[in-house]
Scaffold this active site. Structure first.
Site, PDB file in Angstrom:
ATOM      1  CG  HIS A  64      -3.015   5.233 -17.465  1.00  0.00           C
ATOM      2  ND1 HIS A  64      -3.831   4.958 -16.434  1.00  0.00           N
ATOM      3  CD2 HIS A  64      -2.029   6.091 -16.628  1.00  0.00           C
ATOM      4  CE1 HIS A  64      -3.339   5.065 -15.459  1.00  0.00           C
ATOM      5  NE2 HIS A  64      -2.257   5.711 -15.772  1.00  0.00           N
ATOM      6  NE  ARG A 100      -8.736  -2.347 -23.146  1.00  0.00           N
ATOM      7  CZ  ARG A 100      -7.873  -1.692 -22.509  1.00  0.00           C
ATOM      8  NH1 ARG A 100      -6.551  -1.971 -22.280  1.00  0.00           N
ATOM      9  NH2 ARG A 100      -8.244  -0.550 -21.648  1.00  0.00           N
TER      10      ARG A 100
HETATM   11  P1  OAD Z   1     -10.707   0.056 -11.842  1.00  0.00           P
HETATM   12  O1  OAD Z   1     -11.245  -0.975 -12.491  1.00  0.00           O
HETATM   13  O2  OAD Z   1      -9.584  -0.243 -10.951  1.00  0.00           O
HETATM   14  O3  OAD Z   1     -11.735   0.952 -10.961  1.00  0.00           O
HETATM   15  C1  OAD Z   1     -12.925   1.184 -11.372  1.00  0.00           C
HETATM   16  C2  OAD Z   1     -13.851   1.724 -10.519  1.00  0.00           C
HETATM   17  O4  OAD Z   1     -15.050   2.344 -10.876  1.00  0.00           O
HETATM   18  C3  OAD Z   1     -14.249   0.894  -9.059  1.00  0.00           C
HETATM   19  O5  OAD Z   1     -13.963   1.753  -7.978  1.00  0.00           O
HETATM   20  C4  OAD Z   1     -15.915   0.830  -9.365  1.00  0.00           C
HETATM   21  O6  OAD Z   1     -16.463   0.667  -8.250  1.00  0.00           O
HETATM   22  C5  OAD Z   1     -16.056   2.056 -10.235  1.00  0.00           C
HETATM   23  N1  OAD Z   1     -17.216   1.755 -10.929  1.00  0.00           N
HETATM   24  C6  OAD Z   1     -17.911   0.573 -11.663  1.00  0.00           C
HETATM   25  N2  OAD Z   1     -18.769   0.955 -12.220  1.00  0.00           N
HETATM   26  C7  OAD Z   1     -19.223   2.209 -12.137  1.00  0.00           C
HETATM   27  C8  OAD Z   1     -20.296   3.214 -12.371  1.00  0.00           C
HETATM   28  N3  OAD Z   1     -21.274   2.710 -13.029  1.00  0.00           N
HETATM   29  N4  OAD Z   1     -20.040   4.518 -12.046  1.00  0.00           N
HETATM   30  C9  OAD Z   1     -19.128   4.928 -11.187  1.00  0.00           C
HETATM   31  N5  OAD Z   1     -18.414   4.226 -10.456  1.00  0.00           N
HETATM   32  C10 OAD Z   1     -18.210   2.829 -11.178  1.00  0.00           C
HETATM   33  O7  OAD Z   1     -10.527   0.980 -12.819  1.00  0.00           O
HETATM   34  P2  OAD Z   1      -9.456   2.253 -12.779  1.00  0.00           P
HETATM   35  O8  OAD Z   1      -9.432   3.053 -11.392  1.00  0.00           O
HETATM   36  O9  OAD Z   1      -9.604   3.308 -14.084  1.00  0.00           O
HETATM   37  O10 OAD Z   1      -4.087   1.487 -16.179  1.00  0.00           O
HETATM   38  O11 OAD Z   1      -7.840   1.767 -12.877  1.00  0.00           O
HETATM   39  C11 OAD Z   1      -6.820   2.494 -13.016  1.00  0.00           C
HETATM   40  C12 OAD Z   1      -5.768   1.849 -13.988  1.00  0.00           C
HETATM   41  O12 OAD Z   1      -5.765   0.744 -13.737  1.00  0.00           O
HETATM   42  C13 OAD Z   1      -6.406   1.827 -15.385  1.00  0.00           C
HETATM   43  O13 OAD Z   1      -6.028   3.092 -16.044  1.00  0.00           O
HETATM   44  C14 OAD Z   1      -5.292   0.821 -15.909  1.00  0.00           C
HETATM   45  C15 OAD Z   1      -5.487  -0.080 -14.908  1.00  0.00           C
HETATM   46  O14 OAD Z   1      -4.330  -1.042 -14.802  1.00  0.00           O
HETATM   47  C16 OAD Z   1      -3.037   0.726 -16.909  1.00  0.00           C
HETATM   48  O15 OAD Z   1      -3.431   0.095 -17.860  1.00  0.00           O
HETATM   49  C17 OAD Z   1      -1.643   1.601 -16.983  1.00  0.00           C
END
Ligand code: OAD
Length: 239
Positions: free
Chosen positions: A112, A62
Site C-alpha cells: 500500500h 502521519r
Molecule cells: P485494521 O485497523 O482494519 O485492523 C487492524 C487489526 O489489528 C484488527 O483486526 C485488530 O484487532 C488488530 N490489532 C489491534 N491491535 C493489535 C495488537 N496489539 N496486536 C495484534 N493485533 C492487533 O487495519 P488493517 O487490517 O491493516 O488501506 O487495514 C487494512 C487496510 O485498510 C490498510 O492498509 C488501509 C486501510 O484502509 C489503505 O489505506 C489502502
C-alpha cells in the site's frame, strides 16, 4: 506444533495491528483513523482532487508522527526471522509506516506504499521523502510542484501484486499478523495460499473477519504472539 515441520517457504502479511503497540492508530478500531477521518476524503484519488490541502496535510501529520514511535518486539522478531530462517521468506505489509525497516528488516514489500516516499504526478518518479507536502515542494527529479503521497488509495492497484501472488502459490506457510481482513486484495491472500497447499496461521488481537479461513488462529497482542511464533519456527529448524 503441527504447522512447523518442513517449512521451506513463508509468506507473511502484516497490517496496522503489528504497529498498534508502538502507538500508531489502527484504522477500524474504536477511535481509529477511519473514525477520525472519512475514507473517501483522505484515501481516494477523488478526495485528493477535491481537497488536496486536506489530503496532503493528513499524510504530513502521519509522516511526522513516525518520528515519535519506535518498533516493538513484533517488528524485531520478524527481523530476527529474516536473518535466521534458512528458507524463502516474503514479508508483505499493508502498513505505510517504516517500523519494519527500523525494526531491522532488510526486505519488506509495501503493497500500500509508504509515508516516506513521494510520487510525482508530472514525471511519475518516486523519491524518498521525509518532509511535508502541503507546501507544494518541488519534485527532486523534475522540479514540478506535483508531489503526492506514495500511498495506494481506494480504487488504485496495490504494488507488486505479481510478486506476491507468485510467492503465495509456492508458500508452505502463510501467516497473517494484525490485520482485520477487511480490505482486498490482501484479505484474499489466505484463500489463495490455502488453495495452493499452504498451511495458514492468523496472529491477531481478536478473530479477524476472515479468521475461519485459517488452519490455526492465535489471539493476543502481536508483541507477545509474534516473538513466540518466531522462536517456534527457528527452534523447529535447529531442533
Ligand atoms: P485494521 O485497523 O482494519 O485492523 C487492524 C487489526 O489489528 C484488527 O483486526 C485488530 O484487532 C488488530 N490489532 C489491534 N491491535 C493489535 C495488537 N496489539 N496486536 C495484534 N493485533 C492487533 O487495519 P488493517 O487490517 O491493516 O488501506 O487495514 C487494512 C487496510 O485498510 C490498510 O492498509 C488501509 C486501510 O484502509 C489503505 O489505506 C489502502
Amino acid at each position: 506444533m503441527a504447522l512447523m515441520p518442513d517449512i521451506q517457504s513463508i509468506v507473511i502479511l502484516t497490517g496496522a495491528g503489528i504497529s498498534a503497540e508502538s502507538g500508531i492508530d489502527t484504522f477500524r478500531s474504536a477511535g481509529g483513523l477511519w473514525e477520525q477521518h472519512k475514507v473517501e476524503d483522505v484515501a481516494t484519488p477523488e478526495g485528493f482532487a477535491r481537497d488536496p490541502d486536506l489530503v496532503l496535510g493528513f499524510y504530513d501529520m502521519r509522516r511526522e508522527a513516525l518520528s515519535k514511535v519506535e518498533p516493538n518486539p513484533a517488528h524485531r522478531a520478524l527481523a530476527k526471522l529474516e536473518r535466521e530462517f534458512a528458507g524463502e521468506l516474503l514479508l508483505v505489509t499493508q502498513n505505510v509506516d517504516d517500523l519494519h525497516e527500523r525494526g531491522g528488516v532488510e526486505d519488506v514489500l509495501h503493497m500500500h506504499g509508504q509515508l516516506k516516499s513521494a510520487l510525482c504526478l508530472s514525471c511519475e518518479i518516486r523519491s524518498p521523502w521525509d518532509r511535508t507536502m502541503f507546501d507544494r515542494p518541488p519534485c527532486p527529479v523534475c522540479k514540478a510542484p506535483s508531489l503526492r503521497p506514495d500511498v495506494v488509495w481506494f480504487g488504485e492497484m496495490p504494488y507488486q501484486m505479481d510478486r506476491i501472488y507468485a510467492s503465495l502459490l509456492t508458500a508452505d506457510l502463510f501467516v497473517s499478523i494484525g490485520t482485520s481482513g477487511a480490505v482486498y486484495p490482501a484479505a484474499g491472500f489466505v484463500q489463495e495460499a490455502r488453495a495452493a497447499g499452504a498451511k495458514t496461521l492468523e496472529l491477531n488481537l481478536e478473530p479477524s473477519e476472515g479468521s475461519h479461513h485459517f488452519h490455526e488462529a492465535r489471539h493476543g497482542p502481536a508483541g507477545d504472539l509474534v516473538p513466540q511464533w518466531v522462536d517456534e519456527v527457528l527452534g523447529g529448524e535447529t531442533g
